[in-house]
Motif scaffolding. Structure first.
Motif, PDB file in Angstrom:
ATOM      1  N   THR A 234       0.819  -1.221   0.000  1.00 60.01           N
ATOM      2  CA  THR A 234       0.000   0.000   0.000  1.00 60.01           C
ATOM      3  C   THR A 234       0.853   1.271   0.000  1.00 60.01           C
ATOM      4  OG1 THR A 234      -0.123  -0.073   2.422  1.00 60.01           O
ATOM      5  CG2 THR A 234      -1.907  -1.141   1.201  1.00 60.01           C
ATOM      6  N   GLN A 235       2.184   1.121   0.166  1.00 66.49           N
ATOM      7  CA  GLN A 235       3.093   2.272   0.121  1.00 66.49           C
ATOM      8  C   GLN A 235       4.306   1.895  -0.742  1.00 66.49           C
ATOM      9  OE1 GLN A 235       2.483   5.298   1.299  1.00 66.49           O
ATOM     10  NE2 GLN A 235       0.519   4.683   2.166  1.00 66.49           N
ATOM     11  N   ALA A 236       5.239   2.821  -0.844  1.00 66.78           N
ATOM     12  CA  ALA A 236       6.411   2.641  -1.706  1.00 66.78           C
ATOM     13  C   ALA A 236       7.210   1.392  -1.350  1.00 66.78           C
ATOM     14  CB  ALA A 236       7.316   3.867  -1.585  1.00 66.78           C
ATOM     15  N   ILE A 237       7.705   0.677  -2.375  1.00 64.83           N
ATOM     16  CA  ILE A 237       8.618  -0.462  -2.172  1.00 64.83           C
ATOM     17  C   ILE A 237      10.038   0.095  -2.099  1.00 64.83           C
ATOM     18  CG2 ILE A 237       9.567  -2.560  -3.194  1.00 64.83           C
ATOM     19  CD1 ILE A 237       6.828  -3.085  -4.435  1.00 64.83           C
ATOM     20  N   ARG A 238      10.738  -0.226  -1.019  1.00 67.17           N
ATOM     21  CA  ARG A 238      12.096   0.297  -0.815  1.00 67.17           C
ATOM     22  C   ARG A 238      13.173  -0.666  -1.324  1.00 67.17           C
ATOM     23  NH1 ARG A 238      13.093   5.609   0.760  1.00 67.17           N
ATOM     24  NH2 ARG A 238      11.069   6.378   1.426  1.00 67.17           N
ATOM     25  N   GLN A 239      12.918  -1.970  -1.197  1.00 72.54           N
ATOM     26  CA  GLN A 239      13.951  -2.948  -1.544  1.00 72.54           C
ATOM     27  C   GLN A 239      13.315  -4.233  -2.054  1.00 72.54           C
ATOM     28  OE1 GLN A 239      16.774  -3.723  -2.729  1.00 72.54           O
ATOM     29  NE2 GLN A 239      18.128  -3.258  -1.031  1.00 72.54           N
ATOM     30  N   VAL A 240      13.957  -4.855  -3.045  1.00 71.22           N
ATOM     31  CA  VAL A 240      13.577  -6.191  -3.512  1.00 71.22           C
ATOM     32  C   VAL A 240      14.825  -7.061  -3.459  1.00 71.22           C
ATOM     33  CG1 VAL A 240      11.663  -5.438  -4.977  1.00 71.22           C
ATOM     34  CG2 VAL A 240      13.959  -5.545  -5.942  1.00 71.22           C
ATOM     35  N   GLN A 241      14.657  -8.347  -3.132  1.00 73.40           N
ATOM     36  CA  GLN A 241      15.828  -9.197  -2.944  1.00 73.40           C
ATOM     37  C   GLN A 241      15.501 -10.658  -3.221  1.00 73.40           C
ATOM     38  OE1 GLN A 241      18.957  -7.871  -0.836  1.00 73.40           O
ATOM     39  NE2 GLN A 241      19.679  -9.225  -2.391  1.00 73.40           N
ATOM     40  N   PHE A 242      16.346 -11.306  -4.053  1.00 68.98           N
ATOM     41  CA  PHE A 242      16.274 -12.750  -4.268  1.00 68.98           C
ATOM     42  C   PHE A 242      17.117 -13.459  -3.216  1.00 68.98           C
ATOM     43  CE2 PHE A 242      15.222 -11.959  -8.857  1.00 68.98           C
ATOM     44  CZ  PHE A 242      14.135 -12.819  -8.955  1.00 68.98           C
ATOM     45  N   LEU A 290       7.964   6.403   6.991  1.00 75.20           N
ATOM     46  CA  LEU A 290       8.940   5.424   6.493  1.00 75.20           C
ATOM     47  C   LEU A 290       8.763   4.113   7.233  1.00 75.20           C
ATOM     48  CD1 LEU A 290      12.119   7.696   6.366  1.00 75.20           C
ATOM     49  CD2 LEU A 290      10.673   7.030   4.451  1.00 75.20           C
ATOM     50  N   GLY A 291       8.870   3.002   6.505  1.00 74.36           N
ATOM     51  CA  GLY A 291       8.662   1.691   7.124  1.00 74.36           C
ATOM     52  C   GLY A 291       9.918   0.848   7.103  1.00 74.36           C
ATOM     53  N   VAL A 292       9.920  -0.236   6.289  1.00 72.38           N
ATOM     54  CA  VAL A 292      11.073  -1.133   6.172  1.00 72.38           C
ATOM     55  C   VAL A 292      11.960  -0.582   5.057  1.00 72.38           C
ATOM     56  CG1 VAL A 292      11.838  -3.511   5.953  1.00 72.38           C
ATOM     57  CG2 VAL A 292       9.552  -3.027   6.829  1.00 72.38           C
ATOM     58  N   LEU A 293      13.195  -0.253   5.391  1.00 75.97           N
ATOM     59  CA  LEU A 293      14.085   0.434   4.450  1.00 75.97           C
ATOM     60  C   LEU A 293      14.925  -0.522   3.618  1.00 75.97           C
ATOM     61  CD1 LEU A 293      15.311   3.285   6.823  1.00 75.97           C
ATOM     62  CD2 LEU A 293      13.391   3.324   5.231  1.00 75.97           C
ATOM     63  N   ASP A 294      15.237  -1.691   4.170  1.00 74.32           N
ATOM     64  CA  ASP A 294      16.129  -2.607   3.460  1.00 74.32           C
ATOM     65  C   ASP A 294      15.886  -4.032   3.943  1.00 74.32           C
ATOM     66  OD1 ASP A 294      18.079  -3.462   1.754  1.00 74.32           O
ATOM     67  OD2 ASP A 294      19.682  -2.235   2.601  1.00 74.32           O
ATOM     68  N   LEU A 304      15.969 -14.074   6.728  1.00 77.34           N
ATOM     69  CA  LEU A 304      15.920 -12.747   6.124  1.00 77.34           C
ATOM     70  C   LEU A 304      16.201 -11.717   7.204  1.00 77.34           C
ATOM     71  CD1 LEU A 304      14.962 -11.217   3.384  1.00 77.34           C
ATOM     72  CD2 LEU A 304      12.901 -10.753   4.703  1.00 77.34           C
ATOM     73  N   LEU A 305      17.069 -10.753   6.899  1.00 74.92           N
ATOM     74  CA  LEU A 305      17.332  -9.639   7.812  1.00 74.92           C
ATOM     75  C   LEU A 305      16.705  -8.385   7.229  1.00 74.92           C
ATOM     76  CD1 LEU A 305      20.821 -10.922   8.193  1.00 74.92           C
ATOM     77  CD2 LEU A 305      19.769  -9.975  10.230  1.00 74.92           C
ATOM     78  N   SER A 306      16.057  -7.601   8.069  1.00 75.02           N
ATOM     79  CA  SER A 306      15.438  -6.363   7.603  1.00 75.02           C
ATOM     80  C   SER A 306      15.811  -5.220   8.541  1.00 75.02           C
ATOM     81  CB  SER A 306      13.916  -6.513   7.539  1.00 75.02           C
ATOM     82  OG  SER A 306      13.394  -6.733   8.838  1.00 75.02           O
ATOM     83  N   SER A 307      15.880  -4.016   7.961  1.00 69.28           N
ATOM     84  CA  SER A 307      16.147  -2.829   8.777  1.00 69.28           C
ATOM     85  C   SER A 307      15.033  -1.819   8.547  1.00 69.28           C
ATOM     86  CB  SER A 307      17.496  -2.212   8.421  1.00 69.28           C
ATOM     87  OG  SER A 307      17.499  -1.792   7.077  1.00 69.28           O
TER      88      SER A 307
END
Length: 317
Positions: A234-242, A290-294, A304-307
């Motif tokens: 519902t908001q901006a995507i900050r990061q995508v990761q395989f 701002l939510g999940v940045l990375d 999975l690690l998230s910041s």
């Protein structure tokens, strides 16, 4: 990661925009883009003596090479004008494991390793062709792959299997063949502002996130337009990761969630990739919109690690 304890801290005296571990498993080196320089660090407390020795040898070898070569070789590359210098860190910095400092005239925004671990691509805040530079760690040499570039570059990334470099601008991803010095193709996601790009470990598929909430999946063998576009955030995507080991990929967004997907790429070229939404991970708090940045996958485990903007790093298993 097992204990969650802080093992070591480096004070680089400037804003750290990006850190990245060298993908070569035989060495223990990471690069950090801090202010207008990129430092190469071999953490003394975090790797065994043998690996420490090999790592230091690799990153320091160029000091001898650069002195012996002088400027004769550089004249051929026509890169004498490059605003880059490879410097020996101060003795205080060397005591903490900082082995090399690459000084640039502009702020270093990102750093990306080549899969073999000897080359490093950096992106600075400069306009034009000098914004993207490629550095060879073992020889302490820098080169400018582009004389000019269209649009302001957002990200650079090496392809995992081919001699390609992905250069991301606001609306397009241009893929260049570094060996042939030619443009291979331009991906056209049809979004207003690209935020992040990642390449599948097998190399034929690309995912792309955007600030206008869209996730785009490209099959490089099919088309320069997306094979699939998904809009679940519902908001901006900050990061995508395989994930490098499992058929998984994740998207991190300002809506405070991480969405986990199953993404199977088949060996049979006639069979389309299978994309299945699996889970929504919630836990980060939203701060100042701002939510999940990375987010980043563990190289071996299904972790999975998230910041987040809430100042926490979370480990999901």
């Amino acid at each position: 990661l097992i204990t969650g304890r802080c093992a070591q801290v480096w004070n680089l005296r400037d804003t750290v925009h990006r850190v990245a571990w060298c993908p070569n498993a035989e060495v223990c080196v990471f690069a950090a883009a801090a202010g207008s320089r990129v430092v190469l660090v071999t953490p003394p407390e975090l790797c065994d003596d043998q690996k420490q020795l090999v790592s230091e040898e690799m990153v320091r070898a160029g000091f001898g090479t650069a002195a012996a070569a002088g400027n004769a070789d550089d004249a051929d590359d026509d890169d004498d004008s490059l605003p880059v210098s490879w410097d020996m860190p101060t003795s205080a910095e060397q005591a903490t494991g900082i082995r090399v400092s690459i000084a640039m005239h502009r702020t270093a925004k990102s750093v990306a390793w080549h899969r073999r671990g000897d080359y490093l691509a950096t992106l600075t805040s400069e306009e034009g062709g000098s914004a993207v530079l490629i550095h060879q760690v073992s020889k302490h040499k820098s080169q400018r792959p582009f004389r000019r570039l269209k649009g302001a570059v957002q990200h650079v990334k090496f392809h995992p299997t081919r001699p390609w470099l992905l250069v991301t601008t606001q609306r397009y991803v241009r893929i260049y063949n570094l060996m042939q010095q030619a443009l291979v193709k331009t991906l056209q996601p049809g979004v207003k502002w690209i935020s992040s790009v990642d390449v599948h470990p097998q190399g034929d598929n690309v995912i792309l996130g955007s600030y206008d909430k869209k996730l785009s999946w490209f099959d490089l063998d099919l088309s320069v337009k997306p094979y699939r576009s998904i809009r679940y955030h519902t908001q901006a995507i900050r990061q995508v990761q395989f994930s490098r080991r499992f058929p998984l990929f994740a998207t991190a967004s300002d809506d405070g969630t991480i969405q986990m997907y199953h993404g199977t790429v088949y060996q049979d070229l006639n069979q389309n990739p299978l994309i299945v939404p699996l889970k929504i991970l919630r836990g980060h708090e939203i701060r100042n919109s701002l939510g999940v940045l990375d987010c980043v996958f563990h190289p071996i485990q299904p972790w999975l690690l998230s910041s987040g903007a809430d100042g926490t790093i979370r480990l999901w298993t």
